[in-house]
Design a protein around this motif. Structure first.
Motif, PDB file in Angstrom:
ATOM      1  N   PRO A 105      48.132  39.700  43.347  1.00 33.17           N
ATOM      2  CA  PRO A 105      48.067  38.963  42.081  1.00 33.17           C
ATOM      3  C   PRO A 105      47.605  39.876  40.949  1.00 33.17           C
ATOM      4  O   PRO A 105      47.282  41.047  41.178  1.00 33.17           O
ATOM      5  CB  PRO A 105      47.027  37.879  42.373  1.00 33.17           C
ATOM      6  CG  PRO A 105      46.120  38.523  43.386  1.00 33.17           C
ATOM      7  CD  PRO A 105      47.023  39.381  44.230  1.00 33.17           C
ATOM      8  N   ASN A 106      47.534  39.344  39.759  1.00 35.26           N
ATOM      9  CA  ASN A 106      47.053  40.115  38.608  1.00 35.26           C
ATOM     10  C   ASN A 106      45.541  40.091  38.483  1.00 35.26           C
ATOM     11  O   ASN A 106      44.956  40.951  37.822  1.00 35.26           O
ATOM     12  CB  ASN A 106      47.666  39.578  37.314  1.00 35.26           C
ATOM     13  CG  ASN A 106      49.157  39.821  37.259  1.00 35.26           C
ATOM     14  OD1 ASN A 106      49.648  40.829  37.753  1.00 35.26           O
ATOM     15  ND2 ASN A 106      49.884  38.884  36.677  1.00 35.26           N
ATOM     16  N   ASP A 107      44.905  39.079  39.080  1.00 32.17           N
ATOM     17  CA  ASP A 107      43.451  38.922  38.973  1.00 32.17           C
ATOM     18  C   ASP A 107      42.865  38.603  40.330  1.00 32.17           C
ATOM     19  O   ASP A 107      43.529  38.047  41.201  1.00 32.17           O
ATOM     20  CB  ASP A 107      43.098  37.760  38.022  1.00 32.17           C
ATOM     21  CG  ASP A 107      43.621  37.961  36.623  1.00 32.17           C
ATOM     22  OD1 ASP A 107      43.259  38.974  36.006  1.00 32.17           O
ATOM     23  OD2 ASP A 107      44.394  37.105  36.151  1.00 32.17           O
ATOM     24  N   ILE A 108      41.591  38.936  40.487  1.00 31.27           N
ATOM     25  CA  ILE A 108      40.843  38.550  41.667  1.00 31.27           C
ATOM     26  C   ILE A 108      40.237  37.174  41.385  1.00 31.27           C
ATOM     27  O   ILE A 108      39.891  36.879  40.251  1.00 31.27           O
ATOM     28  CB  ILE A 108      39.775  39.616  42.002  1.00 31.27           C
ATOM     29  CG1 ILE A 108      39.302  39.472  43.427  1.00 31.27           C
ATOM     30  CG2 ILE A 108      38.635  39.609  41.040  1.00 31.27           C
ATOM     31  CD1 ILE A 108      38.571  40.709  43.921  1.00 31.27           C
ATOM     32  N   PHE A 109      40.147  36.318  42.376  1.00 33.07           N
ATOM     33  CA  PHE A 109      39.758  34.925  42.170  1.00 33.07           C
ATOM     34  C   PHE A 109      38.258  34.686  42.149  1.00 33.07           C
ATOM     35  O   PHE A 109      37.832  33.560  41.979  1.00 33.07           O
ATOM     36  CB  PHE A 109      40.392  34.033  43.234  1.00 33.07           C
ATOM     37  CG  PHE A 109      41.891  34.028  43.166  1.00 33.07           C
ATOM     38  CD1 PHE A 109      42.551  33.699  41.994  1.00 33.07           C
ATOM     39  CD2 PHE A 109      42.638  34.366  44.270  1.00 33.07           C
ATOM     40  CE1 PHE A 109      43.933  33.694  41.927  1.00 33.07           C
ATOM     41  CE2 PHE A 109      44.025  34.363  44.215  1.00 33.07           C
ATOM     42  CZ  PHE A 109      44.669  34.027  43.045  1.00 33.07           C
ATOM     43  N   GLU A 110      37.465  35.697  42.347  1.00 33.55           N
ATOM     44  CA  GLU A 110      36.012  35.520  42.320  1.00 33.55           C
ATOM     45  C   GLU A 110      35.436  36.185  41.075  1.00 33.55           C
ATOM     46  O   GLU A 110      36.075  37.023  40.455  1.00 33.55           O
ATOM     47  CB  GLU A 110      35.369  36.113  43.579  1.00 33.55           C
ATOM     48  CG  GLU A 110      35.727  35.328  44.820  1.00 33.55           C
ATOM     49  CD  GLU A 110      34.963  35.786  46.045  1.00 33.55           C
ATOM     50  OE1 GLU A 110      34.794  34.961  46.930  1.00 33.55           O
ATOM     51  OE2 GLU A 110      34.556  36.952  46.117  1.00 33.55           O
ATOM     52  N   ASP A 111      34.238  35.797  40.741  1.00 33.11           N
ATOM     53  CA  ASP A 111      33.517  36.415  39.616  1.00 33.11           C
ATOM     54  C   ASP A 111      34.280  36.317  38.292  1.00 33.11           C
ATOM     55  O   ASP A 111      34.300  37.251  37.500  1.00 33.11           O
ATOM     56  CB  ASP A 111      33.167  37.876  39.914  1.00 33.11           C
ATOM     57  CG  ASP A 111      32.294  38.026  41.152  1.00 33.11           C
ATOM     58  OD1 ASP A 111      31.426  37.159  41.349  1.00 33.11           O
ATOM     59  OD2 ASP A 111      32.489  38.993  41.896  1.00 33.11           O
ATOM     60  N   GLY A 112      34.950  35.193  38.057  1.00 43.25           N
ATOM     61  CA  GLY A 112      35.581  34.979  36.755  1.00 43.25           C
ATOM     62  C   GLY A 112      36.940  35.593  36.576  1.00 43.25           C
ATOM     63  O   GLY A 112      37.266  36.058  35.488  1.00 43.25           O
ATOM     64  N   ASN A 113      37.751  35.626  37.625  1.00 42.90           N
ATOM     65  CA  ASN A 113      39.114  36.146  37.548  1.00 42.90           C
ATOM     66  C   ASN A 113      39.174  37.548  36.934  1.00 42.90           C
ATOM     67  O   ASN A 113      39.785  37.769  35.894  1.00 42.90           O
ATOM     68  CB  ASN A 113      40.033  35.195  36.778  1.00 42.90           C
ATOM     69  CG  ASN A 113      40.265  33.917  37.543  1.00 42.90           C
ATOM     70  OD1 ASN A 113      39.876  33.794  38.689  1.00 42.90           O
ATOM     71  ND2 ASN A 113      40.899  32.965  36.905  1.00 42.90           N
ATOM     72  N   LEU A 114      38.552  38.491  37.585  1.00 47.00           N
ATOM     73  CA  LEU A 114      38.550  39.873  37.118  1.00 47.00           C
ATOM     74  C   LEU A 114      39.915  40.510  37.369  1.00 47.00           C
ATOM     75  O   LEU A 114      40.567  40.223  38.365  1.00 47.00           O
ATOM     76  CB  LEU A 114      37.450  40.660  37.831  1.00 47.00           C
ATOM     77  CG  LEU A 114      36.037  40.109  37.615  1.00 47.00           C
ATOM     78  CD1 LEU A 114      35.045  40.847  38.493  1.00 47.00           C
ATOM     79  CD2 LEU A 114      35.637  40.212  36.159  1.00 47.00           C
ATOM     80  N   PRO A 115      40.361  41.400  36.476  1.00 46.50           N
ATOM     81  CA  PRO A 115      41.710  41.970  36.604  1.00 46.50           C
ATOM     82  C   PRO A 115      41.838  42.961  37.762  1.00 46.50           C
ATOM     83  O   PRO A 115      40.952  43.771  38.001  1.00 46.50           O
ATOM     84  CB  PRO A 115      41.927  42.669  35.257  1.00 46.50           C
ATOM     85  CG  PRO A 115      40.561  42.955  34.750  1.00 46.50           C
ATOM     86  CD  PRO A 115      39.676  41.861  35.280  1.00 46.50           C
ATOM     87  N   ILE A 116      42.984  42.866  38.443  1.00 48.06           N
ATOM     88  CA  ILE A 116      43.351  43.847  39.471  1.00 48.06           C
ATOM     89  C   ILE A 116      43.827  45.108  38.757  1.00 48.06           C
ATOM     90  O   ILE A 116      44.582  45.037  37.784  1.00 48.06           O
ATOM     91  CB  ILE A 116      44.490  43.308  40.364  1.00 48.06           C
ATOM     92  CG1 ILE A 116      44.054  42.057  41.124  1.00 48.06           C
ATOM     93  CG2 ILE A 116      45.030  44.387  41.303  1.00 48.06           C
ATOM     94  CD1 ILE A 116      43.036  42.293  42.205  1.00 48.06           C
TER      95      ILE A 116
END
Length: 155
Positions: A105-116
């Protein structure tokens, strides 16, 4: 800390066991970027009581990236001491080679949708990557398990 995490606090230091996913595609390492800390991290987290390290990696990748993965070789076992957010940590870490079974995905789902962020292996030295030993270790991969010790010697 989740109730099932294998972490214990004593003498103002958190001792824990954690795992992380080393995901490399097209000579790039999958990380996520924390703007507040100006640091790049690997997907992963604390191992839960009763969970194998491989199971933990699969669970963490699913929790953080929302996709399934295949966990293969254990690349590094790390004894690591560090400070983060005014707290001391002593971790035993298991770092596995991981293959994603779907597109990241474009973001990680923890800690406030941090960018990949995909970082070129050859450029890792120019990033604030945590854990830092990966900057050199991934440039010169070994064929056997590596044991890394990063303990602050108190005198």
């Amino acid at each position: 800390m989740a109730n099932n995490d294998f972490r214990h606090e004593r003498n103002k230091t958190v001792f824990g066991v954690r795992g992380s996913a080393i995901i490399i595609e097209n000579n790039q390492l999958l990380t996520y970027y924390n703007e507040e800390k100006k640091t790049y991290y690997l997907p992963g987290g604390a191992i839960e009581i009763g969970e194998s390290t491989k199971e933990a990696i699969k669970r963490e990748v699913m929790e953080e990236l929302g996709i399934a993965c295949q966990v293969s070789d254990l690349l590094f076992v790390v004894e690591n001491e560090f400070s983060l957010s005014k707290k001391n940590f002593h971790n035993i870490e298991f770092h596995y080679a991981v293959t994603l079974l779907e597109s990241a995905p474009n973001d990680i789902f923890e800690d406030g949708n941090l960018p990949i962020k995909w970082l070129a292996i050859n450029d890792l030295a120019s990033y604030n990557l945590n854990p830092g030993f990966l900057k050199e270790a991934l440039l010169h991969p070994q064929t056997t398990l590596q044991h890394i010790v990063n303990l602050n010697k108190k005198q």
